[in-house]
Design an enzyme around this catalytic site. Sequence first.
Site, PDB file in Angstrom:
ATOM      1  N   PRO A  33     -46.583  -6.272 -10.275  1.00  0.00           N
ATOM      2  CA  PRO A  33     -46.578  -7.680  -9.853  1.00  0.00           C
ATOM      3  C   PRO A  33     -47.687  -8.420 -10.590  1.00  0.00           C
ATOM      4  O   PRO A  33     -48.844  -7.997 -10.578  1.00  0.00           O
ATOM      5  CB  PRO A  33     -46.865  -7.594  -8.346  1.00  0.00           C
ATOM      6  CG  PRO A  33     -47.634  -6.315  -8.184  1.00  0.00           C
ATOM      7  CD  PRO A  33     -47.098  -5.373  -9.222  1.00  0.00           C
ATOM      8  N   MET A  34     -47.340  -9.510 -11.266  1.00  0.00           N
ATOM      9  CA  MET A  34     -48.323 -10.286 -12.021  1.00  0.00           C
ATOM     10  C   MET A  34     -48.112 -11.758 -11.710  1.00  0.00           C
ATOM     11  O   MET A  34     -46.980 -12.246 -11.755  1.00  0.00           O
ATOM     12  CB  MET A  34     -48.171 -10.028 -13.525  1.00  0.00           C
ATOM     13  CG  MET A  34     -48.448  -8.579 -13.916  1.00  0.00           C
ATOM     14  SD  MET A  34     -47.999  -8.217 -15.632  1.00  0.00           S
ATOM     15  CE  MET A  34     -46.215  -7.997 -15.486  1.00  0.00           C
ATOM     16  N   VAL A  35     -49.168 -12.462 -11.397  1.00  0.00           N
ATOM     17  CA  VAL A  35     -49.063 -13.862 -11.004  1.00  0.00           C
ATOM     18  C   VAL A  35     -48.382 -14.670 -12.112  1.00  0.00           C
ATOM     19  O   VAL A  35     -48.878 -14.742 -13.240  1.00  0.00           O
ATOM     20  CB  VAL A  35     -50.452 -14.449 -10.698  1.00  0.00           C
ATOM     21  CG1 VAL A  35     -50.338 -15.924 -10.351  1.00  0.00           C
ATOM     22  CG2 VAL A  35     -51.116 -13.686  -9.554  1.00  0.00           C
ATOM     23  N   GLN A 123     -43.656  -9.322  -3.597  1.00  0.00           N
ATOM     24  CA  GLN A 123     -45.054  -9.192  -3.176  1.00  0.00           C
ATOM     25  C   GLN A 123     -45.608 -10.504  -2.630  1.00  0.00           C
ATOM     26  O   GLN A 123     -45.386 -11.574  -3.206  1.00  0.00           O
ATOM     27  CB  GLN A 123     -45.945  -8.730  -4.329  1.00  0.00           C
ATOM     28  CG  GLN A 123     -47.360  -8.386  -3.854  1.00  0.00           C
ATOM     29  CD  GLN A 123     -48.332  -8.083  -4.979  1.00  0.00           C
ATOM     30  OE1 GLN A 123     -48.704  -8.975  -5.729  1.00  0.00           O
ATOM     31  NE2 GLN A 123     -48.740  -6.831  -5.088  1.00  0.00           N
ATOM     32  N   CYS A 152     -55.790  -8.190  -5.547  1.00  0.00           N
ATOM     33  CA  CYS A 152     -56.178  -9.307  -6.408  1.00  0.00           C
ATOM     34  C   CYS A 152     -57.688  -9.525  -6.332  1.00  0.00           C
ATOM     35  O   CYS A 152     -58.235  -9.771  -5.253  1.00  0.00           O
ATOM     36  CB  CYS A 152     -55.453 -10.581  -5.987  1.00  0.00           C
ATOM     37  SG  CYS A 152     -55.851 -12.000  -7.054  1.00  0.00           S
ATOM     38  N   LYS A 191     -50.459  -2.525  -2.124  1.00  0.00           N
ATOM     39  CA  LYS A 191     -51.170  -2.227  -3.367  1.00  0.00           C
ATOM     40  C   LYS A 191     -52.657  -2.490  -3.148  1.00  0.00           C
ATOM     41  O   LYS A 191     -53.047  -3.597  -2.778  1.00  0.00           O
ATOM     42  CB  LYS A 191     -50.634  -3.096  -4.508  1.00  0.00           C
ATOM     43  CG  LYS A 191     -51.221  -2.791  -5.881  1.00  0.00           C
ATOM     44  CD  LYS A 191     -50.468  -3.586  -6.964  1.00  0.00           C
ATOM     45  CE  LYS A 191     -50.934  -3.202  -8.357  1.00  0.00           C
ATOM     46  NZ  LYS A 191     -52.256  -3.741  -8.695  1.00  0.00           N
ATOM     47  N   GLY A 255     -53.217   1.349 -13.931  1.00  0.00           N
ATOM     48  CA  GLY A 255     -54.452   1.243 -14.710  1.00  0.00           C
ATOM     49  C   GLY A 255     -54.463   2.143 -15.917  1.00  0.00           C
ATOM     50  O   GLY A 255     -54.031   3.299 -15.854  1.00  0.00           O
ATOM     51  N   ALA A 278     -49.026  -3.300 -16.100  1.00  0.00           N
ATOM     52  CA  ALA A 278     -49.152  -4.754 -16.043  1.00  0.00           C
ATOM     53  C   ALA A 278     -49.399  -5.304 -17.447  1.00  0.00           C
ATOM     54  O   ALA A 278     -48.471  -5.715 -18.128  1.00  0.00           O
ATOM     55  CB  ALA A 278     -50.290  -5.145 -15.090  1.00  0.00           C
ATOM     56  N   GLU A 279     -50.644  -5.264 -17.915  1.00  0.00           N
ATOM     57  CA  GLU A 279     -50.956  -5.839 -19.226  1.00  0.00           C
ATOM     58  C   GLU A 279     -50.261  -5.095 -20.360  1.00  0.00           C
ATOM     59  O   GLU A 279     -49.887  -5.694 -21.363  1.00  0.00           O
ATOM     60  CB  GLU A 279     -52.466  -5.868 -19.440  1.00  0.00           C
ATOM     61  CG  GLU A 279     -53.167  -6.906 -18.581  1.00  0.00           C
ATOM     62  CD  GLU A 279     -54.531  -7.274 -19.115  1.00  0.00           C
ATOM     63  OE1 GLU A 279     -54.927  -6.739 -20.163  1.00  0.00           O
ATOM     64  OE2 GLU A 279     -55.200  -8.105 -18.476  1.00  0.00           O
TER      65      GLU A 279
END
Length: 581
Positions: A33-35, A123, A152, A191, A255, A278-279
């Site tokens: 989940p990424m904003v 989420q 977050c 999470k 991570g 994510a990234e």
Amino acid sequence: MASTAANGASAKLKLHGRAFYESIGSPKFVVAPMVDQSEFAWRMLTRSFLTPAESAKLLAYTPMFHARLFEETARYRESHFEATRHPASASSPTSASSNTQDPPQLVPFLDGNPALDRPLFVQFCANDPEYLLSAAQLVAPHCDAIDLNLGCPQGIARRGHYGAFLQEDQELIYKLINILHKNLPIPVTAKIRILETKEDTLAYAENVLAAGASIITVHGRRREQKGHVTGVADWEYLRYLRENLPKETVIFTNGNILQHGDLERCLEATGADAVMSAEGNLSDPGIFAQPPPPGQEGREYWRGKDGKGGWRVDAVFRRYMDILHKYALQQEPPTRRPLFVVGDDESWITEGAAGDAEQEEGPAHKKRKKDGGGKNEKCTSPNLVSVRPHLFHLLRHLISIHTDIRDALAKCYAADVPEVEKILDMVERRIAKGLIDYEKTEGKSIEEEPKHESKGESKPPADPSETADAEDLDSDPESSVATVKKCKRPWWIAQPIVRPLPKEALANGSISLSKKEKKKQEEAARAAIAASAETDRKESSDEESKAIGKELPKPDGIAGLKKPATDTEKAAAPSAELVCG
């Protein structure tokens, strides 16, 4: 209203824990989940690199939604979650007038569409159990589970008191999860981030699971590890949780995932059931796909003379635009020429050179103002609003060299798809030239690329292999040199952005110490100086003692004492002589 949505969501048996995980295919790979960054179009792009069987097992999360805003504001919901729409026939005059009493039933659209976007977790961030439940009940019919964001670390989460800033309030965390567990027709997950010690993190995870979470995702970084002090995630914490939580617990890890090869390495090191990216996914949406074997690269995957390769960013860009046309704009994608490979006709490359030259010079923000500011930036489609941020991330290495493309992207409006298509054309032409130069120079062209450093990226020596202490840098846990060398590809390849580690960020000026940290360091320095002075004093004292010892009579005899010579004729000495020595 909330309970009605929940009751109608699903009549099937609600599963929990590992039974639920197995019911959605036991996915090993997860889109984090990424904003504003894990929206439908990006999820579809990520799935597009997988086979249909693999795609069905790829779990994806929506971006983080604010529970209170989602529950209270229809406009917020509509601009973030497009799960349903009116059927196309409802817009026709005939169907509209035939039955004005009963509005047409909504049909699945994008987010959570069973034919396109499953499995999917939605989420939320929240600090009020009732708001969270109401928001969750609105989306429950359109997803497989609800996830609570407890990770977050941003300042807005501190101010809003949610995300990682709830971790000191374990009672509230329990209530937030438990109310969903008891009242939703679908499971709840959570999470979290690790705490200071493994034992504290274990207790945290146990509380989350006791509240009713079916799956727990653990980001192996602490709350303060963000931005330039992100550092490295600690996989040992995940291994500790795996070994100390009940065996049936479903654990996801998050991570340190930069490349495809990191996925299995992480699963093996942590013992987790699935790994989340994510990234790494933002830099390379094909990260979950198995690279094609040598000789079977096709046009989209490129492999260099050193055997290293990756997905071409023009290929990824094309796929992304086609998905936007098909789903967000509900129209057929434009017809495109085959993606260029060396050996194809090259005449088209120079045809667009004049168009590239028309790109104006000057700061991007001035160009935007000149062109009328943000008149077209009221777009509310979550899939179109996210285009520019995604492209800046995907093209990071390319636009650091071809800055005119960066400037063109900077002045492009959010929903200006024709302008984005022009940028795609520019990208394709530059990459075609890059591929031709690479072949002509036997790969030497990329060695001569200008260095464009950024405060957001690591700055290892220009050529670590030529540095005297290169081996030390490679093995230094506080250096990112080895990671940069491992991940580096030509600028036309999708590749991760390697952040400098905190020590490097401090050295290159990306971060500076706070007053509090400076005071700590000054106190530590003073203490070290004092300790050093005390050590020197003791050593000096020891040396003096040794020097005096050399001048004293040396021990001899059995008793180790040397008796002074005496005058046998003198029976005694006067007291004054004794005193004076």
